[in-house]
Write an enzyme that holds these catalytic residues in place. Structure first.
Site: not given
Length: 261
Positions: A150, A165, A169
């Protein structure tokens, strides 16, 4: 071999995780790989639309199967691996798409929620890569492993709050580099696709509802629009195919220029 031939996946055996959600990145990439000729096995933690999704892939004229798999559980991954080998006999492309996120302020985040995101996005994707990477090594004919990373691995998300998150990533990007270096001698290439804000079904709902996130995101994107899932499928075909035969250890952003500023 001509240029366009290098993008063919005909005869390639592909696995895509996290492909139960209609309109999600996993199923769109699975369709892309199938359109390029790849045979596909999709998996997810929950059945969801797996069976329906597998049928839609098979309609493209390739072999397609589905199975349940909890990528954080080594025994579940082992069972899934055995299913793949039983059906295909080999593995050429592994698309590590399964992921989790938690939209919670850091000061309010429950530790178990933080651990869950890390367990899925980092540990689970490592288990999958190790399991199928070992098979690629045994085969002796190389392979391609692709992670869904991402833009969140490069810059912090706003206005949402995705600490776990973002952290996971960023870790995925480094995992891909490490595996690419270690497994280059076996002809295994390892890369990441790093989407920006993409109009998955979930985000399309936000677009339709004029959710305040949409204006906030588009104001930060030089192209002033949300990306489409098929724009990720294009890149997946490239990274899975011989068209990217000298590309490894890379994380390629598909973010409309978000991280360029």
């Amino acid at each position: 071999m001509g240029y366009m031939e290098r993008f063919s996946l005909k005869g390639k055996k592909c696995v895509v995780s996290g492909a139960a959600t209609p309109g999600g990145i996993g199923i769109v990439i699975a369709h892309a790989l199938a359109e390029a000729g790849g045979d596909i096995i999709i998996c997810d933690l929950n059945k969801g639309h797996l069976e329906q999704n597998a049928k839609s892939i098979a309609a493209l004229g390739v072999e397609a199967y589905w199975a349940l798999c909890d990528i954080t559980d080594p025994e579940s991954v082992k069972t899934f691996y055995e299913f793949v080998i039983d059906k295909f006999g080999r593995i050429d492309v592994l698309m590590n798409n399964a992921g989790a996120f938690q939209d919670t302020a850091a000061e309010d985040m429950d530790l178990n929620d933080f651990k869950r995101v890390i367990d899925v996005n980092l540990t689970g994707n490592f288990i999958m890569s190790q399991t199928f990477g070992r098979q690629m090594i045994r085969q002796g004919s190389g392979g391609s492993i692709i992670f869904t990373s991402s833009k969140s691995g490069f810059t912090y998300d706003i206005p949402q709050k995705h600490l776990a998150y973002n952290t996971s990533k960023a870790g995925i990007n480094m995992m891909a580099k490490g595996l690419a270096v270690e497994w280059a001698e076996y002809g295994i290439r390892v890369n990441c696709i790093a989407p920006g804000n993409i109009a998955t079904d979930e985000n399309q709902k936000k677009i339709d509802e004029n959710h305040p996130y949409i204006e906030a995101w588009t104001n930060l994107i030089p192209m002033r629009r949300i990306g489409t899932t098929d724009e990720l499928g294009n890149l997946a075909i490239y990274l899975a195919s011989d068209g990217s035969s000298y590309v490894t250890g890379e994380t390629i952003l598909v973010d409309g220029g978000y991280c360029a500023i």
